[in-house]
Design a protein around this motif. Structure first.
Motif, PDB file in Angstrom:
ATOM      1  N   ILE A 175       0.849  -1.186   0.000  1.00 23.04           N
ATOM      2  CA  ILE A 175       0.000   0.000   0.000  1.00 23.04           C
ATOM      3  C   ILE A 175       0.884   1.235   0.000  1.00 23.04           C
ATOM      4  O   ILE A 175       1.649   1.462   0.929  1.00 23.04           O
ATOM      5  CB  ILE A 175      -0.948  -0.008   1.208  1.00 23.04           C
ATOM      6  CG1 ILE A 175      -1.814  -1.278   1.171  1.00 23.04           C
ATOM      7  CG2 ILE A 175      -1.813   1.249   1.219  1.00 23.04           C
ATOM      8  CD1 ILE A 175      -2.631  -1.512   2.409  1.00 23.04           C
ATOM      9  N   LYS A 176       0.782   2.002  -1.072  1.00 22.61           N
ATOM     10  CA  LYS A 176       1.565   3.219  -1.224  1.00 22.61           C
ATOM     11  C   LYS A 176       0.633   4.411  -1.163  1.00 22.61           C
ATOM     12  O   LYS A 176      -0.577   4.264  -1.078  1.00 22.61           O
ATOM     13  CB  LYS A 176       2.344   3.175  -2.541  1.00 22.61           C
ATOM     14  CG  LYS A 176       3.318   2.014  -2.584  1.00 22.61           C
ATOM     15  CD  LYS A 176       4.130   2.012  -3.839  1.00 22.61           C
ATOM     16  CE  LYS A 176       5.156   0.882  -3.784  1.00 22.61           C
ATOM     17  NZ  LYS A 176       6.011   0.920  -4.954  1.00 22.61           N
ATOM     18  N   GLU A 233      -0.194  -2.144  -4.821  1.00 25.86           N
ATOM     19  CA  GLU A 233       0.420  -3.153  -5.668  1.00 25.86           C
ATOM     20  C   GLU A 233       0.208  -4.522  -5.038  1.00 25.86           C
ATOM     21  O   GLU A 233       0.302  -4.676  -3.830  1.00 25.86           O
ATOM     22  CB  GLU A 233       1.912  -2.881  -5.827  1.00 25.86           C
ATOM     23  CG  GLU A 233       2.202  -1.597  -6.563  1.00 25.86           C
ATOM     24  CD  GLU A 233       3.690  -1.316  -6.677  1.00 25.86           C
ATOM     25  OE1 GLU A 233       4.513  -2.169  -6.294  1.00 25.86           O
ATOM     26  OE2 GLU A 233       4.036  -0.219  -7.142  1.00 25.86           O
ATOM     27  N   ILE A 234      -0.090  -5.503  -5.877  1.00 27.25           N
ATOM     28  CA  ILE A 234      -0.270  -6.875  -5.415  1.00 27.25           C
ATOM     29  C   ILE A 234       0.772  -7.730  -6.144  1.00 27.25           C
ATOM     30  O   ILE A 234       0.610  -8.021  -7.326  1.00 27.25           O
ATOM     31  CB  ILE A 234      -1.691  -7.388  -5.731  1.00 27.25           C
ATOM     32  CG1 ILE A 234      -2.738  -6.430  -5.157  1.00 27.25           C
ATOM     33  CG2 ILE A 234      -1.881  -8.801  -5.198  1.00 27.25           C
ATOM     34  CD1 ILE A 234      -4.143  -6.689  -5.637  1.00 27.25           C
TER      35      ILE A 234
END
Length: 69
Positions: free
Chosen positions: A42-43, A48-49
């Motif tokens: 988490i950004k 992104e996964i």
């Protein structure tokens, strides 16, 4: 980050692997649902996964939903 409208599978296949896109419009309906556990990065402005290529091939033509518990 590029913006993308994905209305068909052909639109999705045009995207470059490894690039990040902001999807404005999505028109592909999922056919098969498979439950997977994944860690999220988490950004500030994106999530992104990380997945393997095999999992990516299974997920690339599916919609992404957030399920609140």
């Amino acid at each position: 980050m590029e913006k993308a409208n994905i209305k068909t599978l052909k639109d999705l296949k045009k995207l470059k692997i490894g690039e990040t896109y902001e999807v404005n419009e999505w028109g592909i309906e999922p056919e098969i649902i498979e439950e997977r556990e994944a860690k999220l990065l988490i950004k500030r402005k994106q999530i992104e996964i990380p997945v393997s290529r095999a999992v990516y091939r299974k997920l690339k033509d599916k919609k992404v939903f957030f399920k609140v518990r």
